[in-house]
Design a protein around this motif. Sequence first.
Motif, PDB file in Angstrom:
ATOM      1  N   ALA A 199     104.785 -23.687 -54.948  1.00 29.25           N
ATOM      2  CA  ALA A 199     104.474 -22.523 -54.351  1.00 29.25           C
ATOM      3  C   ALA A 199     103.454 -21.655 -55.722  1.00 29.25           C
ATOM      4  O   ALA A 199     104.094 -21.684 -56.744  1.00 29.25           O
ATOM      5  CB  ALA A 199     105.556 -21.713 -54.082  1.00 29.25           C
ATOM      6  N   ARG A 200     102.444 -21.149 -55.333  1.00 28.27           N
ATOM      7  CA  ARG A 200     101.596 -20.413 -56.220  1.00 28.27           C
ATOM      8  C   ARG A 200     101.229 -19.152 -55.582  1.00 28.27           C
ATOM      9  O   ARG A 200     100.926 -18.946 -54.511  1.00 28.27           O
ATOM     10  CB  ARG A 200     100.390 -21.233 -56.728  1.00 28.27           C
ATOM     11  N   SER A 201     100.757 -18.290 -56.482  1.00 28.15           N
ATOM     12  CA  SER A 201     100.573 -16.911 -55.718  1.00 28.15           C
ATOM     13  C   SER A 201      98.818 -17.097 -55.625  1.00 28.15           C
ATOM     14  O   SER A 201      98.111 -17.742 -56.410  1.00 28.15           O
ATOM     15  CB  SER A 201     100.587 -15.923 -57.026  1.00 28.15           C
ATOM     16  N   PRO A 202      98.294 -16.590 -54.627  1.00 26.00           N
ATOM     17  CA  PRO A 202      96.854 -16.894 -54.404  1.00 26.00           C
ATOM     18  C   PRO A 202      95.986 -15.983 -54.976  1.00 26.00           C
ATOM     19  O   PRO A 202      95.441 -14.906 -54.712  1.00 26.00           O
ATOM     20  CB  PRO A 202      96.766 -16.479 -52.855  1.00 26.00           C
ATOM     21  N   LEU A 203      95.849 -16.095 -56.394  1.00 27.15           N
ATOM     22  CA  LEU A 203      95.347 -15.149 -57.236  1.00 27.15           C
ATOM     23  C   LEU A 203      93.777 -14.962 -57.010  1.00 27.15           C
ATOM     24  O   LEU A 203      93.177 -14.149 -57.246  1.00 27.15           O
ATOM     25  CB  LEU A 203      95.815 -15.272 -58.874  1.00 27.15           C
ATOM     26  N   ARG A 204      93.321 -16.093 -57.050  1.00 28.69           N
ATOM     27  CA  ARG A 204      91.926 -16.188 -56.807  1.00 28.69           C
ATOM     28  C   ARG A 204      91.355 -15.678 -55.479  1.00 28.69           C
ATOM     29  O   ARG A 204      90.315 -14.841 -55.655  1.00 28.69           O
ATOM     30  CB  ARG A 204      91.387 -17.702 -56.902  1.00 28.69           C
ATOM     31  N   MET A 205      92.061 -15.678 -54.447  1.00 25.76           N
ATOM     32  CA  MET A 205      91.768 -14.953 -53.364  1.00 25.76           C
ATOM     33  C   MET A 205      91.922 -13.598 -53.466  1.00 25.76           C
ATOM     34  O   MET A 205      91.096 -12.769 -53.058  1.00 25.76           O
ATOM     35  CB  MET A 205      92.575 -15.531 -52.160  1.00 25.76           C
ATOM     36  N   ARG A 206      92.846 -13.104 -54.249  1.00 28.99           N
ATOM     37  CA  ARG A 206      93.037 -11.558 -54.393  1.00 28.99           C
ATOM     38  C   ARG A 206      92.030 -11.063 -55.552  1.00 28.99           C
ATOM     39  O   ARG A 206      91.490  -9.969 -55.225  1.00 28.99           O
ATOM     40  CB  ARG A 206      94.317 -11.380 -55.211  1.00 28.99           C
ATOM     41  N   LEU A 207      91.588 -12.105 -56.198  1.00 34.66           N
ATOM     42  CA  LEU A 207      90.386 -11.458 -57.040  1.00 34.66           C
ATOM     43  C   LEU A 207      89.156 -11.428 -56.277  1.00 34.66           C
ATOM     44  O   LEU A 207      88.385 -10.309 -56.732  1.00 34.66           O
ATOM     45  CB  LEU A 207      90.238 -12.591 -58.247  1.00 34.66           C
ATOM     46  N   ALA A 208      89.068 -12.356 -55.515  1.00 38.59           N
ATOM     47  CA  ALA A 208      87.611 -12.285 -54.562  1.00 38.59           C
ATOM     48  C   ALA A 208      87.535 -11.116 -53.772  1.00 38.59           C
ATOM     49  O   ALA A 208      86.569 -10.269 -53.355  1.00 38.59           O
ATOM     50  CB  ALA A 208      87.384 -13.456 -53.671  1.00 38.59           C
ATOM     51  N   ALA A 242      89.464  -8.190 -54.291  1.00 37.01           N
ATOM     52  CA  ALA A 242      89.269  -7.143 -55.012  1.00 37.01           C
ATOM     53  C   ALA A 242      87.912  -6.798 -55.724  1.00 37.01           C
ATOM     54  O   ALA A 242      87.269  -5.772 -55.652  1.00 37.01           O
ATOM     55  CB  ALA A 242      90.127  -7.131 -56.369  1.00 37.01           C
ATOM     56  N   LEU A 243      86.892  -7.923 -55.811  1.00 34.48           N
ATOM     57  CA  LEU A 243      85.629  -7.947 -56.303  1.00 34.48           C
ATOM     58  C   LEU A 243      84.789  -7.400 -55.080  1.00 34.48           C
ATOM     59  O   LEU A 243      83.768  -6.705 -55.253  1.00 34.48           O
ATOM     60  CB  LEU A 243      85.156  -9.135 -56.754  1.00 34.48           C
ATOM     61  N   PHE A 244      85.260  -7.958 -53.863  1.00 34.95           N
ATOM     62  CA  PHE A 244      84.541  -7.372 -52.760  1.00 34.95           C
ATOM     63  C   PHE A 244      84.859  -6.002 -52.572  1.00 34.95           C
ATOM     64  O   PHE A 244      83.809  -5.100 -52.213  1.00 34.95           O
ATOM     65  CB  PHE A 244      85.049  -8.240 -51.371  1.00 34.95           C
ATOM     66  N   GLY A 245      85.807  -5.572 -52.708  1.00 38.02           N
ATOM     67  CA  GLY A 245      86.192  -3.906 -52.488  1.00 38.02           C
ATOM     68  C   GLY A 245      85.387  -3.372 -53.633  1.00 38.02           C
ATOM     69  O   GLY A 245      84.909  -2.096 -53.517  1.00 38.02           O
ATOM     70  N   LEU A 246      85.532  -3.513 -54.879  1.00 35.38           N
ATOM     71  CA  LEU A 246      84.676  -3.262 -55.855  1.00 35.38           C
ATOM     72  C   LEU A 246      83.135  -3.003 -55.710  1.00 35.38           C
ATOM     73  O   LEU A 246      82.558  -2.003 -55.913  1.00 35.38           O
ATOM     74  CB  LEU A 246      84.716  -3.721 -57.202  1.00 35.38           C
ATOM     75  N   VAL A 262      86.873   6.926 -57.016  1.00 36.98           N
ATOM     76  CA  VAL A 262      88.401   6.786 -57.329  1.00 36.98           C
ATOM     77  C   VAL A 262      88.730   5.422 -56.669  1.00 36.98           C
ATOM     78  O   VAL A 262      89.526   4.538 -57.473  1.00 36.98           O
ATOM     79  CB  VAL A 262      89.303   7.781 -56.628  1.00 36.98           C
ATOM     80  N   LEU A 263      88.338   4.959 -55.380  1.00 37.42           N
ATOM     81  CA  LEU A 263      88.209   3.634 -55.163  1.00 37.42           C
ATOM     82  C   LEU A 263      87.875   2.586 -56.013  1.00 37.42           C
ATOM     83  O   LEU A 263      88.375   1.719 -56.085  1.00 37.42           O
ATOM     84  CB  LEU A 263      88.070   3.407 -53.676  1.00 37.42           C
ATOM     85  N   MET A 264      87.028   2.770 -56.484  1.00 40.07           N
ATOM     86  CA  MET A 264      85.920   1.975 -57.590  1.00 40.07           C
ATOM     87  C   MET A 264      86.975   1.715 -58.685  1.00 40.07           C
ATOM     88  O   MET A 264      87.228   0.439 -59.090  1.00 40.07           O
ATOM     89  CB  MET A 264      84.809   2.391 -57.841  1.00 40.07           C
ATOM     90  N   VAL A 265      87.328   2.793 -59.289  1.00 40.50           N
ATOM     91  CA  VAL A 265      88.291   2.472 -60.481  1.00 40.50           C
ATOM     92  C   VAL A 265      89.788   1.964 -59.945  1.00 40.50           C
ATOM     93  O   VAL A 265      90.173   0.988 -60.804  1.00 40.50           O
ATOM     94  CB  VAL A 265      88.839   3.839 -60.981  1.00 40.50           C
ATOM     95  N   LEU A 266      90.138   2.126 -59.113  1.00 40.18           N
ATOM     96  CA  LEU A 266      91.365   1.331 -58.640  1.00 40.18           C
ATOM     97  C   LEU A 266      91.380  -0.072 -58.444  1.00 40.18           C
ATOM     98  O   LEU A 266      92.005  -0.895 -58.826  1.00 40.18           O
ATOM     99  CB  LEU A 266      91.960   1.981 -57.135  1.00 40.18           C
ATOM    100  N   THR A 267      90.132  -0.289 -57.875  1.00 42.89           N
ATOM    101  CA  THR A 267      89.699  -1.917 -57.502  1.00 42.89           C
ATOM    102  C   THR A 267      89.359  -2.399 -58.619  1.00 42.89           C
ATOM    103  O   THR A 267      89.903  -3.628 -59.202  1.00 42.89           O
ATOM    104  CB  THR A 267      88.792  -1.953 -56.543  1.00 42.89           C
ATOM    105  N   LEU A 268      88.965  -1.628 -59.528  1.00 42.31           N
ATOM    106  CA  LEU A 268      88.487  -2.431 -61.038  1.00 42.31           C
ATOM    107  C   LEU A 268      89.884  -2.496 -61.855  1.00 42.31           C
ATOM    108  O   LEU A 268      90.026  -3.659 -62.468  1.00 42.31           O
ATOM    109  CB  LEU A 268      87.686  -1.381 -61.788  1.00 42.31           C
ATOM    110  N   ALA A 269      90.660  -1.800 -61.641  1.00 40.83           N
ATOM    111  CA  ALA A 269      92.231  -1.976 -62.377  1.00 40.83           C
ATOM    112  C   ALA A 269      93.027  -3.136 -61.712  1.00 40.83           C
ATOM    113  O   ALA A 269      93.494  -4.030 -62.450  1.00 40.83           O
ATOM    114  CB  ALA A 269      92.870  -0.450 -62.332  1.00 40.83           C
ATOM    115  N   ASP A 270      92.690  -2.945 -60.522  1.00 41.36           N
ATOM    116  CA  ASP A 270      93.701  -4.320 -59.774  1.00 41.36           C
ATOM    117  C   ASP A 270      92.726  -5.790 -60.354  1.00 41.36           C
ATOM    118  O   ASP A 270      93.555  -6.537 -60.610  1.00 41.36           O
ATOM    119  CB  ASP A 270      93.408  -4.020 -58.337  1.00 41.36           C
ATOM    120  N   ALA A 271      91.471  -5.538 -60.350  1.00 40.94           N
ATOM    121  CA  ALA A 271      90.841  -6.943 -60.761  1.00 40.94           C
ATOM    122  C   ALA A 271      91.068  -7.259 -62.203  1.00 40.94           C
ATOM    123  O   ALA A 271      91.233  -8.504 -62.631  1.00 40.94           O
ATOM    124  CB  ALA A 271      89.341  -6.838 -60.702  1.00 40.94           C
TER     125      ALA A 271
END
Length: 94
Positions: free
Chosen positions: A12-21, A23-27, A51-60
Motif C-alpha cells: 500500500a502506498r499513498s497516491p502522492l503524485r496524484m495529490r501533487l498533480a 495541487a498544481l492544478f488548483g495552483l 489565499v487559495l493560491m497560498v494554501l495550494t502552494l503550501a500543500d504542494a
Amino acid sequence: MSMRTGSEPGTARSPLRMRLALALFGLTWATFGVIAFALTGRPGWTAACGVLMVLTLADAAIIVRHIRQGPHYQPGRDIPPYEPDHGGRGRFSR
C-alpha cells in the motif's frame, strides 16, 4: 502509533503524485483567478484567490517533501501481526 492487523496490503502506498498533480492544478487556477480578478478590479475575489493560491502552494510543498522522504519502514510479510488488546489490564496499571 497505529496497530498493524496483518490484513492491510503489503504494498500500500499513498497516491502522492496524484495529490501533487491536483495541487498544481488548483495552483494554476488560483493563479489565473488572481490575475483575472485583479485585471477586472475585483479586490475581494482577488484576495480570496490569493489565499487559495497560498494554501495550494503550501500543500504542494508538503507533498513534495513527503515524496522526497521516500518510503518509510513497513513490516514485511515475515513479521506477524501484533496481538490486539483483549481488554486486559494495562502494562503499568495497578
